[in-house]
Design a protein around this motif. Structure first.
Motif, PDB file in Angstrom:
ATOM      1  N   VAL A  16       0.849  -1.190   0.000  1.00 30.08           N
ATOM      2  CA  VAL A  16       0.000   0.000   0.000  1.00 30.08           C
ATOM      3  C   VAL A  16       0.888   1.244   0.000  1.00 30.08           C
ATOM      4  O   VAL A  16       1.810   1.366   0.797  1.00 30.08           O
ATOM      5  CB  VAL A  16      -0.934   0.004   1.231  1.00 30.08           C
ATOM      6  CG1 VAL A  16      -1.674   1.319   1.357  1.00 30.08           C
ATOM      7  CG2 VAL A  16      -1.904  -1.164   1.147  1.00 30.08           C
ATOM      8  N   ARG A  17       0.587   2.159  -0.901  1.00 32.37           N
ATOM      9  CA  ARG A  17       1.356   3.400  -0.991  1.00 32.37           C
ATOM     10  C   ARG A  17       0.826   4.466  -0.036  1.00 32.37           C
ATOM     11  O   ARG A  17       1.591   5.071   0.705  1.00 32.37           O
ATOM     12  CB  ARG A  17       1.351   3.919  -2.428  1.00 32.37           C
ATOM     13  CG  ARG A  17       2.262   5.116  -2.632  1.00 32.37           C
ATOM     14  CD  ARG A  17       2.269   5.583  -4.058  1.00 32.37           C
ATOM     15  NE  ARG A  17       0.927   6.067  -4.377  1.00 32.37           N
ATOM     16  CZ  ARG A  17       0.455   6.219  -5.590  1.00 32.37           C
ATOM     17  NH1 ARG A  17       1.177   5.911  -6.624  1.00 32.37           N
ATOM     18  NH2 ARG A  17      -0.767   6.679  -5.793  1.00 32.37           N
ATOM     19  N   THR A  18      -0.481   4.716  -0.063  1.00 30.04           N
ATOM     20  CA  THR A  18      -1.073   5.714   0.824  1.00 30.04           C
ATOM     21  C   THR A  18      -2.480   5.307   1.239  1.00 30.04           C
ATOM     22  O   THR A  18      -3.148   4.538   0.554  1.00 30.04           O
ATOM     23  CB  THR A  18      -1.176   7.108   0.161  1.00 30.04           C
ATOM     24  OG1 THR A  18      -1.988   7.007  -1.003  1.00 30.04           O
ATOM     25  CG2 THR A  18       0.174   7.668  -0.202  1.00 30.04           C
ATOM     26  N   VAL A  19      -2.895   5.845   2.377  1.00 28.96           N
ATOM     27  CA  VAL A  19      -4.264   5.701   2.864  1.00 28.96           C
ATOM     28  C   VAL A  19      -4.739   7.113   3.193  1.00 28.96           C
ATOM     29  O   VAL A  19      -4.024   7.863   3.858  1.00 28.96           O
ATOM     30  CB  VAL A  19      -4.330   4.823   4.133  1.00 28.96           C
ATOM     31  CG1 VAL A  19      -5.749   4.757   4.674  1.00 28.96           C
ATOM     32  CG2 VAL A  19      -3.797   3.425   3.846  1.00 28.96           C
ATOM     33  N   GLY A  20      -5.916   7.454   2.710  1.00 27.54           N
ATOM     34  CA  GLY A  20      -6.404   8.803   2.957  1.00 27.54           C
ATOM     35  C   GLY A  20      -7.916   8.866   2.949  1.00 27.54           C
ATOM     36  O   GLY A  20      -8.598   7.877   2.700  1.00 27.54           O
ATOM     37  N   ILE A  21      -8.423  10.058   3.223  1.00 26.62           N
ATOM     38  CA  ILE A  21      -9.859  10.304   3.253  1.00 26.62           C
ATOM     39  C   ILE A  21     -10.183  11.339   2.198  1.00 26.62           C
ATOM     40  O   ILE A  21      -9.502  12.353   2.072  1.00 26.62           O
ATOM     41  CB  ILE A  21     -10.309  10.811   4.634  1.00 26.62           C
ATOM     42  CG1 ILE A  21     -10.015   9.753   5.692  1.00 26.62           C
ATOM     43  CG2 ILE A  21     -11.790  11.167   4.626  1.00 26.62           C
ATOM     44  CD1 ILE A  21     -10.219  10.233   7.102  1.00 26.62           C
ATOM     45  N   ASP A  22     -11.233  11.069   1.432  1.00 28.45           N
ATOM     46  CA  ASP A  22     -11.698  11.987   0.404  1.00 28.45           C
ATOM     47  C   ASP A  22     -13.129  12.376   0.754  1.00 28.45           C
ATOM     48  O   ASP A  22     -13.997  11.508   0.861  1.00 28.45           O
ATOM     49  CB  ASP A  22     -11.631  11.293  -0.954  1.00 28.45           C
ATOM     50  CG  ASP A  22     -11.935  12.213  -2.117  1.00 28.45           C
ATOM     51  OD1 ASP A  22     -12.348  13.373  -1.882  1.00 28.45           O
ATOM     52  OD2 ASP A  22     -11.772  11.775  -3.261  1.00 28.45           O
ATOM     53  N   ARG A  23     -13.352  13.672   0.956  1.00 30.54           N
ATOM     54  CA  ARG A  23     -14.698  14.176   1.266  1.00 30.54           C
ATOM     55  C   ARG A  23     -15.158  15.040   0.106  1.00 30.54           C
ATOM     56  O   ARG A  23     -14.742  16.177  -0.023  1.00 30.54           O
ATOM     57  CB  ARG A  23     -14.669  14.996   2.550  1.00 30.54           C
ATOM     58  CG  ARG A  23     -14.389  14.181   3.773  1.00 30.54           C
ATOM     59  CD  ARG A  23     -14.429  15.080   5.023  1.00 30.54           C
ATOM     60  NE  ARG A  23     -14.216  14.297   6.211  1.00 30.54           N
ATOM     61  CZ  ARG A  23     -13.068  14.199   6.856  1.00 30.54           C
ATOM     62  NH1 ARG A  23     -12.018  14.851   6.417  1.00 30.54           N
ATOM     63  NH2 ARG A  23     -12.954  13.452   7.935  1.00 30.54           N
ATOM     64  N   THR A  24     -15.998  14.468  -0.740  1.00 37.34           N
ATOM     65  CA  THR A  24     -16.518  15.220  -1.871  1.00 37.34           C
ATOM     66  C   THR A  24     -18.013  14.972  -2.020  1.00 37.34           C
ATOM     67  O   THR A  24     -18.494  13.857  -1.778  1.00 37.34           O
ATOM     68  CB  THR A  24     -15.824  14.827  -3.191  1.00 37.34           C
ATOM     69  OG1 THR A  24     -15.951  13.424  -3.394  1.00 37.34           O
ATOM     70  CG2 THR A  24     -14.360  15.201  -3.191  1.00 37.34           C
ATOM     71  N   HIS A  25     -18.728  16.002  -2.411  1.00 39.49           N
ATOM     72  CA  HIS A  25     -20.163  15.918  -2.710  1.00 39.49           C
ATOM     73  C   HIS A  25     -20.967  15.264  -1.597  1.00 39.49           C
ATOM     74  O   HIS A  25     -21.880  14.471  -1.858  1.00 39.49           O
ATOM     75  CB  HIS A  25     -20.395  15.177  -4.027  1.00 39.49           C
ATOM     76  CG  HIS A  25     -19.592  15.720  -5.160  1.00 39.49           C
ATOM     77  ND1 HIS A  25     -19.792  16.981  -5.691  1.00 39.49           N
ATOM     78  CD2 HIS A  25     -18.550  15.200  -5.852  1.00 39.49           C
ATOM     79  CE1 HIS A  25     -18.924  17.195  -6.664  1.00 39.49           C
ATOM     80  NE2 HIS A  25     -18.149  16.136  -6.790  1.00 39.49           N
ATOM     81  N   GLY A  26     -20.640  15.543  -0.341  1.00 43.22           N
ATOM     82  CA  GLY A  26     -21.394  15.005   0.783  1.00 43.22           C
ATOM     83  C   GLY A  26     -21.096  13.549   1.112  1.00 43.22           C
ATOM     84  O   GLY A  26     -21.751  12.951   1.947  1.00 43.22           O
ATOM     85  N   HIS A  27     -20.114  12.966   0.446  1.00 40.38           N
ATOM     86  CA  HIS A  27     -19.723  11.580   0.703  1.00 40.38           C
ATOM     87  C   HIS A  27     -18.420  11.554   1.475  1.00 40.38           C
ATOM     88  O   HIS A  27     -17.618  12.469   1.387  1.00 40.38           O
ATOM     89  CB  HIS A  27     -19.540  10.804  -0.608  1.00 40.38           C
ATOM     90  CG  HIS A  27     -20.781  10.687  -1.410  1.00 40.38           C
ATOM     91  ND1 HIS A  27     -21.695   9.687  -1.216  1.00 40.38           N
ATOM     92  CD2 HIS A  27     -21.274  11.458  -2.407  1.00 40.38           C
ATOM     93  CE1 HIS A  27     -22.696   9.838  -2.066  1.00 40.38           C
ATOM     94  NE2 HIS A  27     -22.459  10.905  -2.794  1.00 40.38           N
ATOM     95  N   GLN A  28     -18.201  10.494   2.227  1.00 39.91           N
ATOM     96  CA  GLN A  28     -16.919  10.255   2.884  1.00 39.91           C
ATOM     97  C   GLN A  28     -16.368   8.957   2.319  1.00 39.91           C
ATOM     98  O   GLN A  28     -17.022   7.921   2.393  1.00 39.91           O
ATOM     99  CB  GLN A  28     -17.086  10.124   4.391  1.00 39.91           C
ATOM    100  CG  GLN A  28     -17.421  11.413   5.073  1.00 39.91           C
ATOM    101  CD  GLN A  28     -17.416  11.257   6.587  1.00 39.91           C
ATOM    102  OE1 GLN A  28     -17.166  10.193   7.119  1.00 39.91           O
ATOM    103  NE2 GLN A  28     -17.692  12.340   7.268  1.00 39.91           N
ATOM    104  N   LEU A  29     -15.179   9.030   1.754  1.00 42.45           N
ATOM    105  CA  LEU A  29     -14.568   7.863   1.142  1.00 42.45           C
ATOM    106  C   LEU A  29     -13.187   7.619   1.721  1.00 42.45           C
ATOM    107  O   LEU A  29     -12.385   8.543   1.832  1.00 42.45           O
ATOM    108  CB  LEU A  29     -14.430   8.062  -0.368  1.00 42.45           C
ATOM    109  CG  LEU A  29     -15.717   8.291  -1.124  1.00 42.45           C
ATOM    110  CD1 LEU A  29     -15.827   9.743  -1.502  1.00 42.45           C
ATOM    111  CD2 LEU A  29     -15.728   7.436  -2.342  1.00 42.45           C
ATOM    112  N   LEU A  30     -12.918   6.376   2.052  1.00 46.06           N
ATOM    113  CA  LEU A  30     -11.578   5.957   2.420  1.00 46.06           C
ATOM    114  C   LEU A  30     -10.898   5.545   1.125  1.00 46.06           C
ATOM    115  O   LEU A  30     -11.481   4.813   0.319  1.00 46.06           O
ATOM    116  CB  LEU A  30     -11.627   4.763   3.377  1.00 46.06           C
ATOM    117  CG  LEU A  30     -10.281   4.138   3.716  1.00 46.06           C
ATOM    118  CD1 LEU A  30      -9.509   5.067   4.647  1.00 46.06           C
ATOM    119  CD2 LEU A  30     -10.468   2.787   4.345  1.00 46.06           C
ATOM    120  N   ARG A  31      -9.686   6.036   0.921  1.00 46.04           N
ATOM    121  CA  ARG A  31      -8.957   5.752  -0.312  1.00 46.04           C
ATOM    122  C   ARG A  31      -7.669   5.026   0.033  1.00 46.04           C
ATOM    123  O   ARG A  31      -6.871   5.521   0.837  1.00 46.04           O
ATOM    124  CB  ARG A  31      -8.652   7.072  -1.015  1.00 46.04           C
ATOM    125  CG  ARG A  31      -7.864   6.913  -2.265  1.00 46.04           C
ATOM    126  CD  ARG A  31      -7.548   8.268  -2.869  1.00 46.04           C
ATOM    127  NE  ARG A  31      -6.771   8.059  -4.068  1.00 46.04           N
ATOM    128  CZ  ARG A  31      -6.933   8.721  -5.181  1.00 46.04           C
ATOM    129  NH1 ARG A  31      -7.832   9.678  -5.241  1.00 46.04           N
ATOM    130  NH2 ARG A  31      -6.193   8.447  -6.225  1.00 46.04           N
TER     131      ARG A  31
END
Length: 120
Positions: free
Chosen positions: A75-90
């Protein structure tokens, strides 16, 4: 995203350390575990940055059998993406890896999206 403090393991017996300031916090080689319950699903994410490993478990109910159990390496990176009212783990992998970015939607619904191409 998980709306709770992570759990750090104790040095002696791999049990959760007392409080946020266990012996490994904020040491970058620490193993850290995040847990959340969303829409009836229990989600557990273990990150071991020094080993580039992530473990993701998804259960239908607290303490129930695993629906998804992924042990991810490289795994290179783990992050959080908050766009358009959604919460996504990346979860990102190196460009030359056969695994594409893994996405875990946490809100408003729980959705896991990932692709893998063993021929690449």
């Amino acid at each position: 995203m998980f709306e709770a403090e992570p759990t750090y393991l104790d040095a002696d017996d791999e049990r959760p350390a007392e409080g946020r300031y266990g012996w490994r916090y904020p040491w970058p080689y620490a193993s850290v575990t995040f847990r959340a319950v969303r829409a009836g699903y229990e989600i557990e994410l273990d990150i071991e940055p020094s080993y580039e490993q992530v473990r993701l478990r998804l259960r239908a109910a607290a303490g129930g059998p695993d629906l998804v159990h992924l042990d991810l390496a490289g795994v290179r990176t783990v992050g959080i993406d908050r766009t358009h009212g959604h919460q996504l783990l990346r979860v990102d992998f190196p460009d030359d890896a056969p695994a594409a970015t893994l996405w875990l939607h946490m809100k408003p619904d729980v959705v896991l999206q990932w692709s893998y191409d063993p021929t690449s």
